[in-house]
Motif scaffolding. Structure first.
Motif: not given
Length: 490
Positions: A155-168
């Protein structure tokens, strides 16, 4: 005095033809001489090109030490013959369409390892490898498939991916109907993804929700150059967490403790249940029924490990989470800021149970496939560290990651740590509670400015809320229709 020959037009043309003939004959003789004796014309001194402030030597000599086919194959995108200048390797990404006939080369192509070109300060030449002293160039990857395994810090890694994708502004392959799982525990099917039914469906960049992996279906959905990775955890700790989190499932409900389950609850139902038995193997798409007493166990183990290695470029380890994030950073060519995080979906100490050595051995025998998967990829993880990052560089970057996390903790978190869910003020960041687990959350510092508060909220936002947020941003019309239906029902 003798009379001069008159220069008539015919005589002038004859003289010009004769001069041209001599020039052609001279050029022909010189050309034959060069081909016969291999005379090489002298080259003017080459000024080393400068890229991003780094001066590189004459790159045309990069391959002259070993121009064999095997040497070129070590570096995807290497020039074959004289068709491509090595300088191009510094400024273009890794080729996106690797040879289909070579799975190992395909994995190496997408992993981005070893770095294509590096400047060796000591040797004064370009070289390859994972030495931490080298400057390297690469292209950040934005096409990503993350197999979100259970109870592994995923879930922590998913949050990293969610933030990266949303920002870009990247596009996520989200579950239909605002669910957080892709019809798990069924095998993944593209029909489970919202938007694929439309003829004008958008291309997807990131797939990172819970699913049971099925490679052909995933490949139908995701770009060909997608980077595949996942994470595994010691099955002993994983089983303890699984039992607490899913305690109210039928397979666990009738037992008093994990020890009681292992002594009295092992039956055909628990053998086949995805949460109770070999959950890692199940999530990776394999049968989960094998135990330590299975006759053809070694054959099954080899098939499972080989299958995972063929389908995934990188497998991370929960017990070395910080090191895993640095390895992921290098593999994806991301920055340190891209992989920083706060721990999400973690239990309070009051809902953790200690495991005896006897119980641990029982879990290893019961979940033997998961144990063998973990053993194998725990070993290969450190091979990746040495080849891609280097041990000293890994220590340095882990230290930098912890420093950055500490700074963000000071800026964002009230009290600087996770708290019991009863103490969380904001319902918008309240984590989902399951079984007998007590899932912690966070409170943000008060009086943050809007921009800082938004960034901090994303860092602590649980999976369900973040998935819903992305769903409404990516499918605004669908979200509006759902809200209208709810309003009409009320």
């Amino acid at each position: 005095m003798s009379a001069s020959i008159p220069r008539t037009p015919a005589i002038l043309r004859l003289r010009r033809w004769r001069c041209s003939l001599w020039i052609l004959l001279t050029m022909l003789v010189v050309g034959v001489t060069i081909q016969t004796f291999h005379i090489q014309p002298k080259r003017a001194p080459v000024t080393p090109p400068v890229l991003n402030g780094i001066a590189f030597p004459a790159l045309e000599n990069f391959w002259e030490n070993d121009n064999s086919e095997s040497q070129r194959n070590k570096f995807p995108g290497a020039p074959h013959g004289q068709n491509e200048s090595p300088l191009l390797l510094l400024v273009k990404p890794v080729m996106k369409t690797p040879p289909k006939e070579d799975l190992k080369e395909t994995r190496r192509w997408n992993e981005g390892t070893p770095p294509l070109v590096q400047w060796n300060e000591g040797a004064g030449k370009l070289s390859s490898g994972g030495n931490q002293n080298f400057k390297k160039t690469c292209q950040p990857k934005s096409h990503i498939v993350f197999l979100k395994t259970h109870k592994t810090a995923s879930s922590t890694i998913q949050n990293i991916l969610y933030r990266y994708g949303e920002n870009r502004g990247l596009t996520f392959a989200l579950p239909r109907n605002k669910h957080n799982q892709l019809s798990y525990p069924r095998y993944f099917d593209t029909r489970f993804v919202n938007g694929v039914e439309s003829k004008l469906s958008m291309p997807f960049d990131i797939l990172c929700n819970h699913m049971r992996f099925k490679n052909p279906e995933v490949k139908k959905l995701m770009p060909q150059d997608s980077f595949y990775f996942s994470i595994v955890r010691n099955p002993v700790a994983m089983m303890e967490s699984m039992y607490i989190y899913y305690k109210y499932l039928g397979v666990f409900r009738r037992t008093k403790s994990l020890e009681d389950f292992l002594d009295n609850g092992l039956n055909i139902l628990s053998l086949l249940h995805n949460y109770a038995h070999n959950n890692l193997a199940f999530d990776f798409g394999f049968d989960n029924i094998a135990t330590a007493d299975t006759p053809d166990l070694e054959t099954i183990v080899n098939e499972v490990i080989t299958g995972i290695e063929q389908d995934f470029h990188l497998i991370l380890i929960t017990e070395y989470f910080d090191e895993s994030m640095i390895l992921l950073k290098h593999s994806l060519c991301w920055s340190l800021e891209d992989v920083v995080s706060f721990k999400l979906n973690s239990r309070h100490d009051q809902s953790r149970k200690s495991i005896s050595q006897i119980t641990a051995e029982k879990i290893k025998r019961w979940n033997v496939l998961d144990w063998r998967i973990y053993e194998h990829f725990n070993a290969t993880f450190w091979h990746k560290v040495r080849s891609l990052v280097g041990e000293e560089e890994m220590k340095r970057e882990v230290s930098q990651l912890k420093e950055l996390q500490a700074k963000l903790t000071s800026i964002c978190l009230e009290g600087g740590e996770a708290v019991n869910p009863r103490l969380i003020r904001d319902e918008a960041v309240m984590p989902f509670q399951s079984g007998t687990a007590v899932i912690q959350g966070y409170n943000l510092n008060r009086n943050l400015d809007i921009q800082t508060k938004t960034k901090c909220q994303r860092l602590i936002m649980p999976e369900l809320q973040f998935t819903k947020l992305l769903y409404e941003k990516q499918f605004p019309e669908t979200g509006l229709k759902v809200e209208r239906k709810r309003w009409r029902k009320n």
